[in-house]
Design a protein around this motif. Structure first.
Motif, mmCIF file in Angstrom:
data_model
loop_
_atom_site.group_PDB
_atom_site.id
_atom_site.type_symbol
_atom_site.label_atom_id
_atom_site.label_comp_id
_atom_site.label_asym_id
_atom_site.label_seq_id
_atom_site.Cartn_x
_atom_site.Cartn_y
_atom_site.Cartn_z
ATOM 1 N N VAL A 8 0.805 -1.083 -0.006
ATOM 2 C CA VAL A 8 -0.207 0.013 -0.158
ATOM 3 C C VAL A 8 0.974 1.330 0.044
ATOM 4 C CG1 VAL A 8 -2.058 1.262 1.219
ATOM 5 C CG2 VAL A 8 -1.704 -1.351 1.269
ATOM 6 N N ILE A 19 -6.785 1.425 4.612
ATOM 7 C CA ILE A 19 -6.471 0.098 3.764
ATOM 8 C C ILE A 19 -5.601 -0.809 4.561
ATOM 9 C CG2 ILE A 19 -5.554 -0.863 1.617
ATOM 10 C CD1 ILE A 19 -6.888 1.564 0.239
ATOM 11 N N VAL A 84 -1.761 -1.892 -3.998
ATOM 12 C CA VAL A 84 -2.710 -0.678 -4.034
ATOM 13 C C VAL A 84 -1.920 0.603 -4.255
ATOM 14 C CG1 VAL A 84 -4.579 0.643 -2.634
ATOM 15 C CG2 VAL A 84 -4.251 -1.770 -2.547
ATOM 16 N N ASN A 85 -1.959 1.314 -5.295
ATOM 17 C CA ASN A 85 -1.437 2.524 -5.551
ATOM 18 C C ASN A 85 -2.357 3.685 -5.290
ATOM 19 O OD1 ASN A 85 1.029 1.944 -7.134
ATOM 20 N ND2 ASN A 85 -0.620 0.943 -8.686
ATOM 21 N N ASN A 86 -2.087 4.027 -4.021
ATOM 22 C CA ASN A 86 -2.952 5.142 -3.338
ATOM 23 C C ASN A 86 -2.059 6.163 -3.170
ATOM 24 O OD1 ASN A 86 -4.969 6.094 -1.356
ATOM 25 N ND2 ASN A 86 -2.935 6.142 -0.069
ATOM 26 N N THR A 114 2.333 5.819 -10.124
ATOM 27 C CA THR A 114 1.541 4.545 -10.576
ATOM 28 C C THR A 114 1.985 3.630 -11.447
ATOM 29 O OG1 THR A 114 -0.537 5.875 -9.461
ATOM 30 C CG2 THR A 114 -0.777 3.921 -10.991
ATOM 31 N N ILE A 134 -4.781 -2.411 -7.592
ATOM 32 C CA ILE A 134 -5.959 -1.513 -7.276
ATOM 33 C C ILE A 134 -5.531 -0.090 -7.289
ATOM 34 C CG2 ILE A 134 -7.877 -0.695 -5.565
ATOM 35 C CD1 ILE A 134 -7.596 -3.614 -4.582
ATOM 36 N N ASN A 135 -5.786 1.025 -8.236
ATOM 37 C CA ASN A 135 -5.486 2.350 -8.574
ATOM 38 C C ASN A 135 -6.422 3.251 -7.949
ATOM 39 O OD1 ASN A 135 -3.114 1.390 -9.962
ATOM 40 N ND2 ASN A 135 -4.052 1.324 -11.832
ATOM 41 N N ILE A 136 -5.954 4.247 -7.210
ATOM 42 C CA ILE A 136 -6.835 5.142 -6.540
ATOM 43 C C ILE A 136 -6.883 6.723 -7.450
ATOM 44 C CG2 ILE A 136 -7.544 6.514 -4.522
ATOM 45 C CD1 ILE A 136 -7.722 3.368 -4.166
ATOM 46 N N ALA A 221 -11.466 -1.874 -1.602
ATOM 47 C CA ALA A 221 -10.167 -2.462 -1.965
ATOM 48 C C ALA A 221 -10.047 -3.825 -1.421
ATOM 49 C CB ALA A 221 -8.972 -1.613 -1.333
ATOM 50 N N ALA A 225 -9.475 -6.895 -3.901
ATOM 51 C CA ALA A 225 -8.345 -7.623 -4.042
ATOM 52 C C ALA A 225 -8.884 -9.198 -3.890
ATOM 53 C CB ALA A 225 -7.700 -7.484 -2.662
#
Length: 248
Positions: A8, A19, A84-86, A114, A134-136, A221, A225
């Motif tokens: 994360v 997350i 997770v690209n947050n 990202t 998962i990209n934000i 998320a 996942a």
């Protein structure tokens, strides 16, 4: 079953922290990242579970940071199952006041960060023959607000939305699923950083007439996942921001 491992980025506060916390509760191994080392260490101590938690401080706009995250996950836990690209930055500024340096900040941190972190993770996921990214993004890509000029960050997030669909298509046959979450107004430190002292005052932007919480994003998320048949989607987690408006 062997515990899965998630990375994360931007996990010291707000959405990323929520997350990381939820995935720890669900038994995942978690690697957290933030650019601010002091904030990251404080979160690391707060989250506990040192046997299932690792931290990597670093600027995600540097490709080496993403690679170090993957290397740490593999060395410590043996895999990278979820990324997770947050990590990201957001700031409102009128379009005509945006100079090249301002635009470059958002392209570097949001889009480039990202892009290259995903690249490092996918190399590992190809070896594992499975993975989830998962990209934000932001709901503003699909539904802009005239009174909130944010062309630089929105342009960078639009690139993330496009990248999400492209990667999902390019690596679908390798069982690598790539999706995005496009939050609406979420109660987090990001609001304060943008000069919004009362985030609830923005509730009217959503048809539910309330703002979201970081736990809402974390729950989405977690679903993405674990899903093995959702990919290439940008899910608006926005309280109905895109679907409509109240007339009042």
């Amino acid at each position: 079953m062997k515990a899965k491992t998630i990375i994360v980025t931007g996990a010291s506060t707000g959405i990323g922290k929520a997350i990381a916390q939820l995935f720890l509760q669900k038994g995942y191994n978690v690697v957290i990242n933030a650019a601010n080392a002091a904030n990251l260490e404080a979160t690391y101590k707060e989250l506990g579970n040192p046997d299932r938690l690792a931290m990597v401080a670093g600027d995600i706009s540097q490709a080496s940071t993403g690679q170090l995250l993957v290397d740490t996950a593999v060395e410590r836990f043996g895999a990278v199952d979820v990324l997770v690209n947050n990590a990201g930055i957001f700031e409102a500024r009128p379009f005509l006041e945006v100079d090249e340096a301002h635009l470059d900040r958002f392209l570097s941190v949001n889009l480039k960060g990202t892009f290259f972190t995903s690249q490092a993770a996918i190399r590992q996921m190809l070896q594992q023959e499975e993975g989830a990214i998962i990209n934000i993004g932001t709901v503003l890509v699909d539904h802009a607000i005239g009174g909130f000029p944010a062309t630089a960050p929105v342009a960078s997030k639009g690139g993330i939305h496009a990248l999400t669909r492209q990667l999902a298509t390019e690596f679908g046959r390798n069982n690598i699923r790539v999706n995005g979450i496009a939050p609406g107004i979420i109660r987090s430190p990001l609001q304060t950083k943008n000069g919004i002292s009362d985030a609830d005052s923005l509730a009217g932007l959503h048809v539910l007439d309330r703002i979201g919480e970081t736990k809402d994003v974390a729950a989405m998320a977690l679903y993405l996942a674990g899903s093995n048949f959702v990919t290439g989607e940008i899910i608006n987690l926005d309280g109905g921001h895109v679907s409509g408006h109240h007339f009042n």
